[in-house]
Write an enzyme that holds these catalytic residues in place. Structure first.
Site, PDB file in Angstrom:
ATOM      1  N   GLY A  12      -9.368 -25.401   3.839  1.00  0.00           N
ATOM      2  CA  GLY A  12      -9.582 -25.280   5.284  1.00  0.00           C
ATOM      3  C   GLY A  12     -10.749 -24.347   5.568  1.00  0.00           C
ATOM      4  O   GLY A  12     -10.838 -23.281   4.963  1.00  0.00           O
ATOM      5  N   ARG A  73     -11.148 -31.415   0.901  1.00  0.00           N
ATOM      6  CA  ARG A  73      -9.998 -31.287  -0.003  1.00  0.00           C
ATOM      7  C   ARG A  73     -10.072 -32.456  -0.981  1.00  0.00           C
ATOM      8  O   ARG A  73     -10.291 -33.593  -0.571  1.00  0.00           O
ATOM      9  CB  ARG A  73      -8.696 -31.289   0.803  1.00  0.00           C
ATOM     10  CG  ARG A  73      -8.556 -30.015   1.656  1.00  0.00           C
ATOM     11  CD  ARG A  73      -7.117 -29.773   2.083  1.00  0.00           C
ATOM     12  NE  ARG A  73      -6.940 -28.435   2.619  1.00  0.00           N
ATOM     13  CZ  ARG A  73      -6.896 -28.151   3.924  1.00  0.00           C
ATOM     14  NH1 ARG A  73      -7.032 -29.096   4.820  1.00  0.00           N
ATOM     15  NH2 ARG A  73      -6.717 -26.912   4.321  1.00  0.00           N
ATOM     16  N   ASP A 104      -5.942 -20.181  -1.984  1.00  0.00           N
ATOM     17  CA  ASP A 104      -5.388 -20.182  -3.343  1.00  0.00           C
ATOM     18  C   ASP A 104      -5.540 -21.526  -4.045  1.00  0.00           C
ATOM     19  O   ASP A 104      -5.627 -21.571  -5.281  1.00  0.00           O
ATOM     20  CB  ASP A 104      -3.948 -19.644  -3.385  1.00  0.00           C
ATOM     21  CG  ASP A 104      -3.016 -20.401  -2.484  1.00  0.00           C
ATOM     22  OD1 ASP A 104      -3.478 -21.336  -1.785  1.00  0.00           O
ATOM     23  OD2 ASP A 104      -1.816 -20.074  -2.484  1.00  0.00           O
ATOM     24  N   THR A 126     -10.111 -17.941   4.149  1.00  0.00           N
ATOM     25  CA  THR A 126      -9.067 -18.718   4.836  1.00  0.00           C
ATOM     26  C   THR A 126      -8.575 -17.890   6.022  1.00  0.00           C
ATOM     27  O   THR A 126      -8.485 -16.662   5.927  1.00  0.00           O
ATOM     28  CB  THR A 126      -7.879 -19.053   3.911  1.00  0.00           C
ATOM     29  OG1 THR A 126      -6.772 -19.469   4.727  1.00  0.00           O
ATOM     30  CG2 THR A 126      -7.404 -17.887   3.069  1.00  0.00           C
ATOM     31  N   ASP A 128      -5.620 -17.845   6.941  1.00  0.00           N
ATOM     32  CA  ASP A 128      -4.177 -17.616   6.781  1.00  0.00           C
ATOM     33  C   ASP A 128      -3.783 -16.214   6.308  1.00  0.00           C
ATOM     34  O   ASP A 128      -2.630 -15.823   6.454  1.00  0.00           O
ATOM     35  CB  ASP A 128      -3.597 -18.643   5.788  1.00  0.00           C
ATOM     36  CG  ASP A 128      -3.786 -20.078   6.273  1.00  0.00           C
ATOM     37  OD1 ASP A 128      -3.885 -20.285   7.486  1.00  0.00           O
ATOM     38  OD2 ASP A 128      -3.841 -20.980   5.417  1.00  0.00           O
ATOM     39  N   ASP A 130      -3.247 -15.343   3.329  1.00  0.00           N
ATOM     40  CA  ASP A 130      -2.120 -15.566   2.416  1.00  0.00           C
ATOM     41  C   ASP A 130      -2.495 -15.329   0.954  1.00  0.00           C
ATOM     42  O   ASP A 130      -1.863 -15.867   0.050  1.00  0.00           O
ATOM     43  CB  ASP A 130      -1.566 -16.992   2.596  1.00  0.00           C
ATOM     44  CG  ASP A 130      -2.618 -18.075   2.368  1.00  0.00           C
ATOM     45  OD1 ASP A 130      -3.811 -17.739   2.225  1.00  0.00           O
ATOM     46  OD2 ASP A 130      -2.243 -19.255   2.334  1.00  0.00           O
ATOM     47  N   ARG A 172      -0.287 -21.401   7.582  1.00  0.00           N
ATOM     48  CA  ARG A 172       0.372 -22.171   6.517  1.00  0.00           C
ATOM     49  C   ARG A 172       1.764 -21.577   6.319  1.00  0.00           C
ATOM     50  O   ARG A 172       2.553 -21.607   7.239  1.00  0.00           O
ATOM     51  CB  ARG A 172      -0.465 -22.167   5.240  1.00  0.00           C
ATOM     52  CG  ARG A 172      -0.146 -23.365   4.364  1.00  0.00           C
ATOM     53  CD  ARG A 172      -1.087 -23.518   3.218  1.00  0.00           C
ATOM     54  NE  ARG A 172      -2.232 -24.327   3.561  1.00  0.00           N
ATOM     55  CZ  ARG A 172      -3.122 -24.772   2.674  1.00  0.00           C
ATOM     56  NH1 ARG A 172      -3.006 -24.448   1.415  1.00  0.00           N
ATOM     57  NH2 ARG A 172      -4.125 -25.520   3.051  1.00  0.00           N
TER      58      ARG A 172
HETATM   59  P1  ADP Z   1      -7.145 -23.597   0.046  1.00  0.00           P
HETATM   60  O1  ADP Z   1      -8.217 -23.351  -0.955  1.00  0.00           O
HETATM   61  O2  ADP Z   1      -7.516 -23.159   1.430  1.00  0.00           O
HETATM   62  O3  ADP Z   1      -5.785 -23.104  -0.409  1.00  0.00           O
HETATM   63  P2  ADP Z   1      -6.295 -26.295  -0.635  1.00  0.00           P
HETATM   64  O4  ADP Z   1      -4.918 -25.913  -1.064  1.00  0.00           O
HETATM   65  O5  ADP Z   1      -6.447 -27.535   0.159  1.00  0.00           O
HETATM   66  O6  ADP Z   1      -7.012 -25.174   0.231  1.00  0.00           O
HETATM   67  O7  ADP Z   1      -7.176 -26.399  -1.966  1.00  0.00           O
HETATM   68  C1  ADP Z   1      -8.559 -26.696  -1.880  1.00  0.00           C
HETATM   69  C2  ADP Z   1      -8.948 -27.579  -3.025  1.00  0.00           C
HETATM   70  O8  ADP Z   1      -8.775 -26.880  -4.267  1.00  0.00           O
HETATM   71  C3  ADP Z   1      -8.108 -28.844  -3.198  1.00  0.00           C
HETATM   72  O9  ADP Z   1      -8.489 -29.886  -2.333  1.00  0.00           O
HETATM   73  C4  ADP Z   1      -8.398 -29.191  -4.642  1.00  0.00           C
HETATM   74  O10 ADP Z   1      -9.667 -29.816  -4.743  1.00  0.00           O
HETATM   75  C5  ADP Z   1      -8.487 -27.814  -5.291  1.00  0.00           C
HETATM   76  N1  ADP Z   1      -7.189 -27.485  -5.928  1.00  0.00           N
HETATM   77  C6  ADP Z   1      -6.037 -27.177  -5.311  1.00  0.00           C
HETATM   78  N2  ADP Z   1      -5.046 -26.975  -6.210  1.00  0.00           N
HETATM   79  C7  ADP Z   1      -5.596 -27.182  -7.438  1.00  0.00           C
HETATM   80  C8  ADP Z   1      -5.092 -27.138  -8.791  1.00  0.00           C
HETATM   81  N3  ADP Z   1      -3.808 -26.864  -9.054  1.00  0.00           N
HETATM   82  N4  ADP Z   1      -5.956 -27.399  -9.784  1.00  0.00           N
HETATM   83  C9  ADP Z   1      -7.265 -27.696  -9.548  1.00  0.00           C
HETATM   84  N5  ADP Z   1      -7.787 -27.754  -8.297  1.00  0.00           N
HETATM   85  C10 ADP Z   1      -6.982 -27.499  -7.251  1.00  0.00           C
HETATM   86  O1  F6P Z   2      -5.431 -23.088   5.493  1.00  0.00           O
HETATM   87  C1  F6P Z   2      -5.956 -23.112   6.783  1.00  0.00           C
HETATM   88  C2  F6P Z   2      -5.135 -24.022   7.680  1.00  0.00           C
HETATM   89  O2  F6P Z   2      -5.722 -24.022   8.961  1.00  0.00           O
HETATM   90  C3  F6P Z   2      -3.639 -23.676   7.780  1.00  0.00           C
HETATM   91  O3  F6P Z   2      -3.424 -22.604   8.666  1.00  0.00           O
HETATM   92  C4  F6P Z   2      -3.060 -24.987   8.229  1.00  0.00           C
HETATM   93  O4  F6P Z   2      -1.708 -25.090   7.848  1.00  0.00           O
HETATM   94  C5  F6P Z   2      -3.916 -25.998   7.510  1.00  0.00           C
HETATM   95  O5  F6P Z   2      -5.137 -25.343   7.170  1.00  0.00           O
HETATM   96  C6  F6P Z   2      -4.226 -27.226   8.323  1.00  0.00           C
HETATM   97  O6  F6P Z   2      -5.068 -28.043   7.572  1.00  0.00           O
HETATM   98  P1  F6P Z   2      -5.732 -29.389   8.135  1.00  0.00           P
HETATM   99  O7  F6P Z   2      -6.724 -29.017   9.180  1.00  0.00           O
HETATM  100  O8  F6P Z   2      -6.363 -30.024   6.945  1.00  0.00           O
HETATM  101  O9  F6P Z   2      -4.592 -30.185   8.694  1.00  0.00           O
END
Ligand code: ADP
Ligand code: F6P
Length: 319
Positions: A12, A73, A104, A126, A128, A130, A172
């Site tokens: 995000g 993503r 994360d 982020t 969040d 978090d 989140r």
């Molecule tokens: P954030 O980084 O804000 O937590 P996401 O959870 O959507 O957002 O993760 C971002 C991107 O990181 C994912 O779309 C994916 O490409 C990569 N990613 C997430 N989890 C994993 C994982 N376990 N192993 C490798 N890449 C990952």
């Molecule tokens: O991680 C940032 C965030 O805005 C969270 O607060 C929320 O749960 C999520 O992303 C929403 O993601 P998307 O815009 O892809 O639905």
């Protein structure tokens, strides 16, 4: 010795990501390192959406919301074949190290690349808040201020109509945006995963406020806990308080980053390059007690976030 680095934003988007990208690029240039940007997060490494940039690229972006190098993503990045392809792309350009800015999930992607032997550094981007390895993430302060601005406005109309407003905020599964905005907005009730309130107590408190002719009541709720529209109906039925629900949604992710987020992003972005220049990789950078810190990615991912007991106490005591 590192000669070329790349930077990407993933997950995000968050206000301040541009300030972090700027700091990474400018710090790299200051050390004589060639900076590349990767568009669309990890997807750009699969699609070879990579560009060599100069100082001009970073002009007038520190104050811009979103991320000029886009975010995406890519669930498939969990698969090792995708990770190997990403490394192949970077090697093709002669890129020696990658700085990833995100949450994360992004850190997990960096850990995978690190395990395959590719040098990486992570920065927390982020709204969040978090990520346990930093007190504050880039974007949190801006989102918090945006929420406060919205709640101030909702409060005006709630007071004019003597209504209760139930407001869902993002985060989140982390309650920080709710907790901090609940305190800053003097919300009558704040509900998060760490601060759940018995439904009957909620109804009793709101009914008492309504019976005392209170002009408005603000209830801030973290996302993923309940359906705020159903909840608003139930409050109205149980308390007699005319009630409306609002989901603030993605407006919380946009807007001009606050000075605090710009400064945080600038400090952490520069620190990422300092580590790489010293041949230190496989780590994430954060801020603890206003000091820049860094940890191995795996350790950071395994850290437990503290329950902010002091702030939860304030929520109850000052409401
Ligand atoms: P954030 O980084 O804000 O937590 P996401 O959870 O959507 O957002 O993760 C971002 C991107 O990181 C994912 O779309 C994916 O490409 C990569 N990613 C997430 N989890 C994993 C994982 N376990 N192993 C490798 N890449 C990952
Ligand atoms: O991680 C940032 C965030 O805005 C969270 O607060 C929320 O749960 C999520 O992303 C929403 O993601 P998307 O815009 O892809 O639905």
């Amino acid at each position: 010795m590192i000669k070329k680095i790349a930077v990407l934003t993933s997950g995000g988007d968050a206000p301040g990501m541009n300030a972090a990208v700027r700091a990474v690029i400018r710090s790299a240039l200051a050390h004589g390192i060639e900076p590349y940007v990767v568009y669309n997060g990890y997807k750009g490494l699969i699609d070879d959406d990579v560009q060599l940039v100069d100082k001009k690229f970073t002009q007038d972006i520190i104050n811009r919301g979103g991320t000029v190098i886009k975010s995406a993503r890519l669930p498939e990045f969990k698969e090792v074949e995708y990770q190997k392809k990403a490394i192949e792309t970077m090697k093709k350009h002669g890129i020696d190290a990658l700085v990833g800015i995100g949450g994360d999930g992004t850190y997990k992607g960096l850990l995978a690349l690190d395990k395959l032997g590719f040098p990486v550094i992570g920065l927390p981007g982020t709204i969040d808040n978090d990520i346990a390895s930093t007190d504050f993430t880039i974007g949190f302060d801006t989102a918090l201020n945006t929420i406060c601005d919205c709640v101030d406005k909702i409060k005006d109309t709630s007071s004019s109509h003597q209504r209760c407003s139930v407001i869902e905020v993002m985060g989140r599964y982390c309650g920080d945006l709710a907790i901090f905005s609940g305190i800053a907005e003097a919300a009558e009730l704040t509900i998060t995963a760490d601060h759940q309130i018995d439904e009957n107590l909620i109804f009793t408190k709101l009914k008492a406020m309504h019976d005392k002719d209170k002009s408005h009541a603000i209830v801030i709720v973290s996302e993923h806990l309940l359906d705020v529209f159903d909840f608003a109906k139930r409050i109205e039925q149980e308390t007699g308080f005319e009630t409306r629900a609002e989901v603030l949604g993605r407006l919380q992710r946009g807007g001009t980053p606050t000075a605090q987020d710009r400064i945080l992003a600038s400090r952490l972005g520069a620190a990422a390059i300092d580590l790489l220049v010293n041949d230190i990789t496989g780590r994430v950078v954060g801020m603890k007690k206003n000091m820049v810190v860094d940890y191995p990615i795996k350790q950071a991912l395994n850290m437990e976030r503290d329950v902010k007991k002091g702030l939860l106490r304030l929520i109850d005591m000052l409401a």
